[in-house]
Design a protein around this motif. Structure first.
Motif, PDB file in Angstrom:
ATOM      1  N   PRO A   1       0.847  -1.197   0.000  1.00 21.86           N
ATOM      2  CA  PRO A   1       0.000   0.000   0.000  1.00 21.86           C
ATOM      3  C   PRO A   1       0.885   1.251   0.000  1.00 21.86           C
ATOM      4  CG  PRO A   1      -0.389  -1.363   1.962  1.00 21.86           C
ATOM      5  CD  PRO A   1       0.697  -2.013   1.171  1.00 21.86           C
ATOM      6  N   ASP A   2       0.330   2.353  -0.504  1.00 19.53           N
ATOM      7  CA  ASP A   2       1.097   3.606  -0.587  1.00 19.53           C
ATOM      8  C   ASP A   2       1.664   4.034   0.766  1.00 19.53           C
ATOM      9  OD1 ASP A   2       0.588   3.769  -3.290  1.00 19.53           O
ATOM     10  OD2 ASP A   2      -1.135   5.116  -3.053  1.00 19.53           O
ATOM     11  N   GLN A   3       0.923   3.762   1.814  1.00 23.56           N
ATOM     12  CA  GLN A   3       1.330   4.178   3.150  1.00 23.56           C
ATOM     13  C   GLN A   3       2.496   3.350   3.697  1.00 23.56           C
ATOM     14  OE1 GLN A   3       0.171   6.902   4.315  1.00 23.56           O
ATOM     15  NE2 GLN A   3       1.022   6.836   6.361  1.00 23.56           N
ATOM     16  N   ALA A   4       2.763   2.173   3.104  1.00 23.97           N
ATOM     17  CA  ALA A   4       3.778   1.266   3.636  1.00 23.97           C
ATOM     18  C   ALA A   4       5.164   1.905   3.699  1.00 23.97           C
ATOM     19  CB  ALA A   4       3.828  -0.028   2.831  1.00 23.97           C
TER      20      ALA A   4
ATOM     21  N   LYS B   1       5.918   5.122   3.820  1.00 26.78           N
ATOM     22  CA  LYS B   1       5.929   6.191   4.827  1.00 26.78           C
ATOM     23  C   LYS B   1       6.079   5.600   6.228  1.00 26.78           C
ATOM     24  CE  LYS B   1       3.208   9.392   2.108  1.00 26.78           C
ATOM     25  NZ  LYS B   1       1.899   9.993   1.888  1.00 26.78           N
ATOM     26  N   GLU B   2       5.360   4.517   6.488  1.00 27.35           N
ATOM     27  CA  GLU B   2       5.447   3.862   7.795  1.00 27.35           C
ATOM     28  C   GLU B   2       6.841   3.256   8.009  1.00 27.35           C
ATOM     29  OE1 GLU B   2       3.257   4.002  10.299  1.00 27.35           O
ATOM     30  OE2 GLU B   2       2.107   5.323   8.981  1.00 27.35           O
TER      31      GLU B   2
ATOM     32  N   LYS C   1       9.242   6.026   8.888  1.00 29.65           N
ATOM     33  CA  LYS C   1       9.054   6.479  10.270  1.00 29.65           C
ATOM     34  C   LYS C   1       9.720   5.523  11.254  1.00 29.65           C
ATOM     35  CE  LYS C   1       4.564   8.767   9.966  1.00 29.65           C
ATOM     36  NZ  LYS C   1       3.161   8.664  10.411  1.00 29.65           N
TER      37      LYS C   1
END
Length: 143
Positions: free
Chosen positions: A54-57, A59-60, A63
């Motif tokens: 997923p696109d958020q992967a 970014k996570e 972090k």
């Protein structure tokens, strides 16, 4: 002589970086230099790889790696040396060279080890950095 030292490390193999960290620290103290502690995440940016996450992967992941590298710096580098965490994503030798150029590094201190026959044909990350770097590179061999 050295004002900016780039120290690329693999956060999954920090024992490999122990000697490189000591040498980078000694050089930083000797020259009153800053150390940029860098790690490179593997190629999520490749379209084929990215399509599985997923696109958020990413970014996570960034972090979480930011937390880990900050803890690594806190636990392993003395407070009297100015340090900067650097996290990039992609091909390690390319990213190391790109970062060295961006910060105008005077020295790259890079840990290295041989993983076997594949290194003979593909070349190591350290070898590629040495070959293409515009600044001095100190390769620190692991045990």
């Amino acid at each position: 002589m050295f004002k900016k030292i780039l120290l690329p490390i693999d956060l999954q193999e920090t024992e490999l970086a122990v000697k490189a960290l000591k040498i980078a620290t000694d050089e930083a103290r000797k020259h009153q230099a800053e150390i940029y502690v860098m790690t490179v995440l593997p190629g999520f940016g490749m379209p084929l790889v990215a399509s599985f996450f997923p696109d958020q992967a990413m970014k996570e992941a960034m972090k979480e790696v930011a937390k880990v590298i900050k803890c690594y710096i806190r636990d392993n580098l003395p407070d009297d040396i100015v340090t900067h965490p650097v996290i990039t994503e992609g091909n390690p030798p390319e990213q190391i060279l790109k970062q060295a150029k961006k910060i105008e590094a005077d020295l790259i201190v890079i840990p290295s080890h041989t993983k076997g026959l594949s290194q003979v044909f593909l070349g190591s990350c350290a070898a590629k950095v040495v070959e293409h770097a515009k600044c001095s590179v100190m390769v620190i061999k692991g045990e």
